[in-house]
Scaffold this motif. Structure first.
Motif, mmCIF file in Angstrom:
data_model
loop_
_atom_site.group_PDB
_atom_site.id
_atom_site.type_symbol
_atom_site.label_atom_id
_atom_site.label_comp_id
_atom_site.label_asym_id
_atom_site.label_seq_id
_atom_site.Cartn_x
_atom_site.Cartn_y
_atom_site.Cartn_z
ATOM 1 N N ILE A 232 122.695 70.155 5.015
ATOM 2 C CA ILE A 232 124.026 70.751 5.179
ATOM 3 C C ILE A 232 123.921 72.242 5.505
ATOM 4 N N LYS A 233 122.866 72.843 4.982
ATOM 5 C CA LYS A 233 122.695 74.296 5.175
ATOM 6 C C LYS A 233 121.844 74.652 6.406
ATOM 7 N N ALA A 234 121.355 73.626 7.130
ATOM 8 C CA ALA A 234 120.463 73.924 8.266
ATOM 9 C C ALA A 234 121.158 74.825 9.275
ATOM 10 N N LEU A 235 120.396 75.775 9.821
ATOM 11 C CA LEU A 235 120.991 76.750 10.748
ATOM 12 C C LEU A 235 121.134 76.206 12.163
ATOM 13 N N SER A 236 120.433 75.103 12.450
ATOM 14 C CA SER A 236 120.670 74.455 13.742
ATOM 15 C C SER A 236 120.484 72.954 13.587
ATOM 16 N N ASP A 237 121.258 72.211 14.350
ATOM 17 C CA ASP A 237 121.224 70.742 14.345
ATOM 18 C C ASP A 237 121.341 70.133 12.943
ATOM 19 N N ALA A 238 122.179 70.734 12.111
ATOM 20 C CA ALA A 238 122.347 70.252 10.733
ATOM 21 C C ALA A 238 122.745 68.769 10.643
ATOM 22 N N PRO A 239 123.684 68.287 11.463
ATOM 23 C CA PRO A 239 124.149 66.905 11.247
ATOM 24 C C PRO A 239 123.077 65.838 11.435
ATOM 25 N N GLN A 240 122.039 66.159 12.210
ATOM 26 C CA GLN A 240 121.057 65.115 12.515
ATOM 27 C C GLN A 240 119.793 65.167 11.652
ATOM 28 N N ALA A 241 119.671 66.181 10.806
ATOM 29 C CA ALA A 241 118.435 66.315 10.024
ATOM 30 C C ALA A 241 118.401 65.299 8.890
ATOM 31 N N ILE A 242 117.258 64.629 8.721
ATOM 32 C CA ILE A 242 117.080 63.762 7.555
ATOM 33 C C ILE A 242 116.334 64.565 6.484
ATOM 34 N N THR A 243 116.434 64.126 5.239
ATOM 35 C CA THR A 243 115.740 64.832 4.158
ATOM 36 C C THR A 243 114.296 64.328 4.083
ATOM 37 N N SER A 244 113.475 65.034 3.319
ATOM 38 C CA SER A 244 112.091 64.565 3.199
ATOM 39 C C SER A 244 112.036 63.239 2.448
ATOM 40 N N GLY A 245 113.009 62.992 1.571
ATOM 41 C CA GLY A 245 113.081 61.699 0.881
ATOM 42 C C GLY A 245 113.367 60.580 1.881
ATOM 43 N N GLN A 246 114.316 60.809 2.755
ATOM 44 C CA GLN A 246 114.625 59.803 3.790
ATOM 45 C C GLN A 246 113.437 59.615 4.729
ATOM 46 N N PHE A 247 112.752 60.705 4.993
ATOM 47 C CA PHE A 247 111.559 60.634 5.846
ATOM 48 C C PHE A 247 110.506 59.719 5.209
ATOM 49 N N SER A 248 110.275 59.878 3.901
ATOM 50 C CA SER A 248 109.260 59.042 3.229
ATOM 51 C C SER A 248 109.652 57.570 3.266
ATOM 52 N N GLN A 249 110.944 57.299 3.055
ATOM 53 C CA GLN A 249 111.389 55.892 3.113
ATOM 54 C C GLN A 249 111.198 55.316 4.509
ATOM 55 N N LEU A 250 111.506 56.132 5.499
ATOM 56 C CA LEU A 250 111.354 55.674 6.883
ATOM 57 C C LEU A 250 109.890 55.357 7.192
ATOM 58 N N LYS A 251 108.997 56.196 6.683
ATOM 59 C CA LYS A 251 107.563 55.963 6.909
ATOM 60 C C LYS A 251 107.145 54.577 6.408
#
Ligand code: PEP
Ligand code: MN
Length: 262
Positions: A232-251
């Protein structure tokens, strides 16, 4: 035409200790490097899931009033992350001057979608001798993408990976349309590795996982994912960023899908 595309053969190359085009490669990180603390914390979390760390320091924003990156300061932060976690780093450069000043310090140069048609930039990137990730312009045909690739290959830089990141269609409900047909076809008509960036295609984190898994089924050699620990706080492309937790699940899901595909 397409003198250097060698269909029927698959090329691969190494970016430090990571292969691209051999096995499955994940490039992950924030859209833009924002602070040393945030990047180092994220790199620690990505360390055993991603092969390469991405982070923009010169951002090609649609509006000049948006955050346009930390520049040189961002590069120093990426270098620190590489040193701490042994992750090769990928950075996008927007012009020839940036390439001449900074390409030497990164492990792979990203040419962004907007610059796919910037032939002097493609030549400068090729002549830097660095591996290159070339993104498809959102309005480029596959032939145009392959000709852009030839600008690099003809200068005898074979360390090139193509990246499908979504194209413009008449649809407005998502940012771009992920062209998975392109992935299937590019793997048939060129030797080059192809990776998919579902983040910029979707423009929304809720779609990233499924598009990523579909890309695995389509035969991609890897993925490029925008990850941020506080999207939510990302300075660019905030809506599309996944969290590192979501990244681990995706892996985990990627590994499962790949085992079915074997
Ligand atoms: C990016 O990867 O941060 C980026 C700007 O992507 P694209 O060039 O595909 O828009
Ligand atoms: Mn981005």
């Amino acid at each position: 035409m397409f003198e250097k595309r060698y269909p029927g053969h698959s090329s691969f190359f190494q970016v430090r200790n990571v292969h691209i085009g051999k096995g499955f490669t994940i490039i992950a990180g924030p859209c833009a490097v924002e602070s040393e603390q945030a990047l180092l914390e994220l790199a620690a979390l990505l360390n055993n899931g991603a092969g390469l760390l991405r982070g923009g320091i010169f951002k090609a924003r649609t509006s000049p009033y948006s955050f346009r990156g930390l520049g040189e300061k961002g590069l120093a932060i990426l270098e620190k992350a590489r040193e701490n976690y042994d992750l090769p780093v990928m950075v996008e450069f927007l012009d020839q001057e940036q390439i001449s000043l900074y390409a030497e310090k990164v492990d792979i140069v990203q040419i962004g979608a907007r610059n796919m048609f910037n032939y002097p930039l493609l030549r400068a990137a090729a002549l830097s001798g660095k591996p290159i990730l070339l993104k498809r312009h959102f309005s480029a045909t596959l032939d145009e993408l392959l000709y852009a690739a030839e600008y690099i290959l003809e200068l005898d830089n074979p360390n090139l990976v193509l990246c499908e990141r979504g194209i413009r269609t008449y649809e407005t409900r998502y940012r771009n349309c992920l062209d998975l047909s392109a992935v299937v076809l590019l793997k048939q008509i060129t030797h080059l590795p192809v990776v998919v960036d579902p983040s910029h295609a979707a423009g929304d984190s809720s779609m990233v996982e499924k598009l990523a898994l579909a890309s695995v089924c389509a035969g991609t050699d890897g993925l490029m994912l925008e990850v941020h620990d506080n999207p939510i706080k990302a300075l660019s492309d905030a809506p599309q960023a996944i969290t590192s937790g979501q990244f681990s699940q995706l892996k985990v899901k990627i590994e499962r899908i790949k085992s079915f595909l074997l």
